[in-house]
Design a protein around this motif. Structure first.
Motif, PDB file in Angstrom:
ATOM      1  N   ARG A 345       1.847   4.944  -0.609  1.00 57.28           N
ATOM      2  CA  ARG A 345       2.146   5.277   0.786  1.00 57.28           C
ATOM      3  C   ARG A 345       1.406   4.383   1.777  1.00 57.28           C
ATOM      4  O   ARG A 345       1.904   4.127   2.880  1.00 57.28           O
ATOM      5  CB  ARG A 345       1.780   6.739   1.026  1.00 57.28           C
ATOM      6  CG  ARG A 345       2.005   7.247   2.439  1.00 57.28           C
ATOM      7  CD  ARG A 345       1.395   8.633   2.609  1.00 57.28           C
ATOM      8  NE  ARG A 345       1.951   9.545   1.630  1.00 57.28           N
ATOM      9  CZ  ARG A 345       3.082  10.234   1.815  1.00 57.28           C
ATOM     10  NH1 ARG A 345       3.757  10.069   2.928  1.00 57.28           N
ATOM     11  NH2 ARG A 345       3.495  11.067   0.885  1.00 57.28           N
ATOM     12  N   ASP A 346       0.245   3.890   1.407  1.00 57.61           N
ATOM     13  CA  ASP A 346      -0.603   3.150   2.353  1.00 57.61           C
ATOM     14  C   ASP A 346      -0.113   1.725   2.607  1.00 57.61           C
ATOM     15  O   ASP A 346      -0.503   1.105   3.597  1.00 57.61           O
ATOM     16  CB  ASP A 346      -2.044   3.085   1.825  1.00 57.61           C
ATOM     17  CG  ASP A 346      -2.661   4.463   1.680  1.00 57.61           C
ATOM     18  OD1 ASP A 346      -2.281   5.350   2.460  1.00 57.61           O
ATOM     19  OD2 ASP A 346      -3.500   4.647   0.774  1.00 57.61           O
ATOM     20  N   TRP A 347       0.739   1.195   1.713  1.00 59.35           N
ATOM     21  CA  TRP A 347       1.100  -0.214   1.786  1.00 59.35           C
ATOM     22  C   TRP A 347       2.501  -0.450   2.344  1.00 59.35           C
ATOM     23  O   TRP A 347       3.389   0.366   2.167  1.00 59.35           O
ATOM     24  CB  TRP A 347       1.007  -0.857   0.400  1.00 59.35           C
ATOM     25  CG  TRP A 347      -0.398  -0.994  -0.095  1.00 59.35           C
ATOM     26  CD1 TRP A 347      -1.069  -0.135  -0.915  1.00 59.35           C
ATOM     27  CD2 TRP A 347      -1.305  -2.049   0.208  1.00 59.35           C
ATOM     28  NE1 TRP A 347      -2.341  -0.574  -1.160  1.00 59.35           N
ATOM     29  CE2 TRP A 347      -2.513  -1.765  -0.470  1.00 59.35           C
ATOM     30  CE3 TRP A 347      -1.234  -3.209   0.987  1.00 59.35           C
ATOM     31  CZ2 TRP A 347      -3.631  -2.604  -0.388  1.00 59.35           C
ATOM     32  CZ3 TRP A 347      -2.341  -4.038   1.059  1.00 59.35           C
ATOM     33  CH2 TRP A 347      -3.526  -3.735   0.377  1.00 59.35           C
ATOM     34  N   GLU A 348       2.636  -1.590   2.996  1.00 58.59           N
ATOM     35  CA  GLU A 348       3.934  -2.004   3.540  1.00 58.59           C
ATOM     36  C   GLU A 348       4.117  -3.502   3.308  1.00 58.59           C
ATOM     37  O   GLU A 348       3.161  -4.272   3.384  1.00 58.59           O
ATOM     38  CB  GLU A 348       4.008  -1.703   5.038  1.00 58.59           C
ATOM     39  CG  GLU A 348       5.325  -2.114   5.681  1.00 58.59           C
ATOM     40  CD  GLU A 348       5.335  -1.929   7.193  1.00 58.59           C
ATOM     41  OE1 GLU A 348       6.228  -2.526   7.834  1.00 58.59           O
ATOM     42  OE2 GLU A 348       4.442  -1.241   7.722  1.00 58.59           O
ATOM     43  N   ASN A 366      -2.080  -2.834   4.627  1.00 56.77           N
ATOM     44  CA  ASN A 366      -2.642  -1.538   4.245  1.00 56.77           C
ATOM     45  C   ASN A 366      -2.956  -0.780   5.519  1.00 56.77           C
ATOM     46  O   ASN A 366      -3.892  -1.125   6.243  1.00 56.77           O
ATOM     47  CB  ASN A 366      -3.910  -1.729   3.407  1.00 56.77           C
ATOM     48  CG  ASN A 366      -4.407  -0.407   2.833  1.00 56.77           C
ATOM     49  OD1 ASN A 366      -4.632   0.545   3.559  1.00 56.77           O
ATOM     50  ND2 ASN A 366      -4.592  -0.383   1.512  1.00 56.77           N
ATOM     51  N   HIS A 367      -2.148   0.259   5.819  1.00 52.81           N
ATOM     52  CA  HIS A 367      -2.308   0.984   7.083  1.00 52.81           C
ATOM     53  C   HIS A 367      -3.561   1.858   7.077  1.00 52.81           C
ATOM     54  O   HIS A 367      -4.169   2.078   8.135  1.00 52.81           O
ATOM     55  CB  HIS A 367      -1.066   1.845   7.342  1.00 52.81           C
ATOM     56  CG  HIS A 367       0.172   1.027   7.602  1.00 52.81           C
ATOM     57  ND1 HIS A 367       0.383   0.352   8.775  1.00 52.81           N
ATOM     58  CD2 HIS A 367       1.251   0.757   6.812  1.00 52.81           C
ATOM     59  CE1 HIS A 367       1.537  -0.287   8.728  1.00 52.81           C
ATOM     60  NE2 HIS A 367       2.091  -0.065   7.531  1.00 52.81           N
ATOM     61  N   ARG A 368      -3.973   2.326   5.918  1.00 55.73           N
ATOM     62  CA  ARG A 368      -5.147   3.206   5.878  1.00 55.73           C
ATOM     63  C   ARG A 368      -6.414   2.397   6.124  1.00 55.73           C
ATOM     64  O   ARG A 368      -7.291   2.806   6.889  1.00 55.73           O
ATOM     65  CB  ARG A 368      -5.207   3.918   4.532  1.00 55.73           C
ATOM     66  CG  ARG A 368      -6.371   4.918   4.431  1.00 55.73           C
ATOM     67  CD  ARG A 368      -6.223   5.806   3.198  1.00 55.73           C
ATOM     68  NE  ARG A 368      -6.193   5.008   1.985  1.00 55.73           N
ATOM     69  CZ  ARG A 368      -7.292   4.603   1.327  1.00 55.73           C
ATOM     70  NH1 ARG A 368      -8.494   4.930   1.788  1.00 55.73           N
ATOM     71  NH2 ARG A 368      -7.195   3.892   0.222  1.00 55.73           N
ATOM     72  N   GLU A 369      -6.526   1.240   5.492  1.00 53.54           N
ATOM     73  CA  GLU A 369      -7.725   0.415   5.646  1.00 53.54           C
ATOM     74  C   GLU A 369      -7.581  -0.624   6.758  1.00 53.54           C
ATOM     75  O   GLU A 369      -8.530  -1.364   7.040  1.00 53.54           O
ATOM     76  CB  GLU A 369      -8.029  -0.284   4.320  1.00 53.54           C
ATOM     77  CG  GLU A 369      -8.314   0.690   3.185  1.00 53.54           C
ATOM     78  CD  GLU A 369      -8.586  -0.028   1.878  1.00 53.54           C
ATOM     79  OE1 GLU A 369      -8.660  -1.290   1.906  1.00 53.54           O
ATOM     80  OE2 GLU A 369      -8.723   0.651   0.836  1.00 53.54           O
ATOM     81  N   TYR A 374      -2.223 -11.379   0.985  1.00 49.53           N
ATOM     82  CA  TYR A 374      -1.095 -11.992   0.299  1.00 49.53           C
ATOM     83  C   TYR A 374      -1.048 -11.573  -1.165  1.00 49.53           C
ATOM     84  O   TYR A 374      -0.086 -11.873  -1.865  1.00 49.53           O
ATOM     85  CB  TYR A 374      -1.167 -13.521   0.396  1.00 49.53           C
ATOM     86  CG  TYR A 374      -0.868 -14.051   1.792  1.00 49.53           C
ATOM     87  CD1 TYR A 374       0.428 -14.070   2.282  1.00 49.53           C
ATOM     88  CD2 TYR A 374      -1.892 -14.546   2.591  1.00 49.53           C
ATOM     89  CE1 TYR A 374       0.707 -14.557   3.552  1.00 49.53           C
ATOM     90  CE2 TYR A 374      -1.628 -15.037   3.872  1.00 49.53           C
ATOM     91  CZ  TYR A 374      -0.330 -15.032   4.339  1.00 49.53           C
ATOM     92  OH  TYR A 374      -0.057 -15.510   5.598  1.00 49.53           O
ATOM     93  N   GLU A 375      -2.081 -10.894  -1.629  1.00 52.91           N
ATOM     94  CA  GLU A 375      -2.140 -10.437  -3.009  1.00 52.91           C
ATOM     95  C   GLU A 375      -1.340  -9.148  -3.177  1.00 52.91           C
ATOM     96  O   GLU A 375      -1.352  -8.279  -2.307  1.00 52.91           O
ATOM     97  CB  GLU A 375      -3.596 -10.192  -3.422  1.00 52.91           C
ATOM     98  CG  GLU A 375      -4.486 -11.421  -3.320  1.00 52.91           C
ATOM     99  CD  GLU A 375      -4.059 -12.493  -4.318  1.00 52.91           C
ATOM    100  OE1 GLU A 375      -3.562 -12.132  -5.411  1.00 52.91           O
ATOM    101  OE2 GLU A 375      -4.227 -13.689  -4.001  1.00 52.91           O
TER     102      GLU A 375
END
Length: 459
Positions: A345-348, A366-369, A374-375
């Motif tokens: 959920r945190d990644w886009e 990463n919306h949470r952090e 690019y990894e």
């Protein structure tokens, strides 16, 4: 041989294939009503023939065809011709019965589709039958529900139609795409035409959703040429043939659609593209007549220089749209292949627009952090909700843009094809009839609803 019509009918209305009686005695029907029998010689009062063609007005211009032996046996120097009621409907019914084995709907007409796999014809027909006692929600679900027709249309239908009308609409949409037919009947004033328009509305929405699904699939596919993909999408556009026995009935349906329009999945009114084909139409529907549409196209392109400029402009615009679609398809393909597994959920996933021309790469947010990289992020933990690349906001936005470009491409392509056909008519020695026929074919291939009589459809 000269023939005479019934007394007082100096300008008869005779159509090809009309049944006629050739009688030796003019007062045959009067004698028959009084219980007397008219005779020709001592055997028969007359014999049946049919009209081949009527050339102008008047009985002497009518040509009829009869059995050679009957004429030799019963023909007279002077005979009386009586036109019988039109037999076109009976002739169509007889022809259909003779060709029953070849009819695509044979299995539905004979109920073969109701048999189960064991060959028993006792499969529960009542389980498949819909009735007006069914709940509104059940009937709307049988029509396809919100998934197929949209929330807006479902709300409109539930308010607009009673249980009986909803049953008819649901029955028409039930098992959509599997063939078969639905018979809707009712006395005058029960809303059959309104119900029919709703049936057409629901079928049009279903076909349009199928078309958009095809365009979305093409936008995201990784293989296949663009041209083949576009041709496949173009063939998936809505196509409905609407027929009625008479011109008045066809025009009545058209006027109802022009008056009320269709309702889309979001509840908004829209006017579907439709064409009226055939003669005998009323002036009220002339705006959607095939002849009117073709005349309009021809009149708009009388200036040859302006026509050539339009053709050149269409080609330039088509080339630009083609290039834009190619770039957007590359982006969705790169996004789809960016990660070997779904993300948490945190990644886009996003396109790196700044370096796209050189590197054609994506980055991960990463919306949470609140960081980017690019990894490829690690896979989600067991039991954690997973999000594939196709669910990413930018991916859906790009696919939506491709769909709009495809629509623009089809519209421009259609205009270019029409202009090209018209331009061929300006060439020296061009066959204007052929040009008009080509335009009519093009219009019919592009329109969604074709409205005509049964006779015209058969021809």
């Amino acid at each position: 041989q000269p023939v005479r019509g019934r007394r007082g009918e100096s300008n008869p209305s005779v159509m090809a294939n009309d049944l006629c009686l050739l009688l030796a005695q003019q007062d045959f029907f009067t004698m028959a009503q009084n219980g007397s029998q008219g005779t020709v010689g001592s055997t028969a009062a007359g014999f049946v023939t049919h009209a081949e063609v009527s050339r102008g007005k008047g009985w002497n211009n009518v040509i009829v065809k009869c059995n050679r032996r009957k004429w030799a046996k019963y023909g007279q120097t002077q005979m009386h011709l009586v036109v019988l009621p039109c037999n076109v409907t009976a002739w169509r019914e007889f022809t259909a019965l003779c060709q029953l084995d070849m009819l695509p709907m044979k299995r539905f007409l004979l109920g073969e589709h109701l048999e189960d796999h064991r060959g028993n014809s006792t499969i529960s027909v009542r389980n498949k039958r819909l009735s007006s006692s069914s709940g509104t929600d059940e009937l709307l679900q049988k029509m396809g529900g919100k998934e197929a027709l949209g929330k807006g249309f479902i709300e409109y239908a539930s308010k607009k139609f009673n249980a009986s009308q909803l049953t008819a609409i649901a029955a028409s949409a039930h098992e959509y795409g599997e063939g078969g037919f639905t018979l809707i009947k009712g006395p005058p004033g029960t809303g059959k035409t309104t119900t029919l328009v709703a049936v057409l509305n629901s079928l049009h929405i279903r076909q349009y959703n199928k078309y958009y699904g095809e365009v979305n699939r093409i936008a995201a596919q990784h293989r296949g040429t663009r041209q083949n993909a576009l041709q496949m999408a173009r063939k998936a556009k809505p196509r409905l043939l609407v027929c009625a026995p008479s011109n008045a009935a066809v025009d009545n349906i058209i006027l109802k659609i022009m008056q009320d329009g269709f309702i889309d999945g979001s509840g908004q009114r829209y006017n579907p593209s439709m064409i009226r084909v055939g003669v005998g139409k009323s002036a009220a529907v002339s705006a959607v007549a095939l002849e009117t549409k073709v005349d309009s196209i021809l009149s708009e392109n009388l200036d040859v220089a302006r026509l050539e400029n339009s053709i050149a402009a269409y080609r330039v615009e088509l080339a630009r749209i083609t290039k834009d679609m190619h770039v957007l398809r590359e982006k969705v393909q790169v996004m789809a292949a960016a990660s070997p597994w779904p993300l948490s959920r945190d990644w886009e996933i996003r396109i790196d627009e700044e370096t796209w021309a050189e590197r054609k790469q994506v980055f991960f947010v990463n919306h949470r952090e609140k960081k980017t990289t690019y990894e490829v992020p690690p896979p989600p933990e067991p039991g954690e909700t997973q999000f594939p690349a196709t669910s990413m906001p930018q991916y859906r936005n790009i696919v939506s843009r491709i769909v709009k470009l495809v629509e623009s491409y089809f519209s421009l392509k259609s205009n270019l094809e029409r202009c090209t056909v018209v331009k061929s008519g300006h060439d020296q020695g061009a066959n204007q009839h052929e040009v008009r026929m080509n335009l009519e074919s093009h219009v019919l291939n592009e329109v969604h609803l074709v409205m005509t009589t049964l006779g015209t459809a058969g021809n």
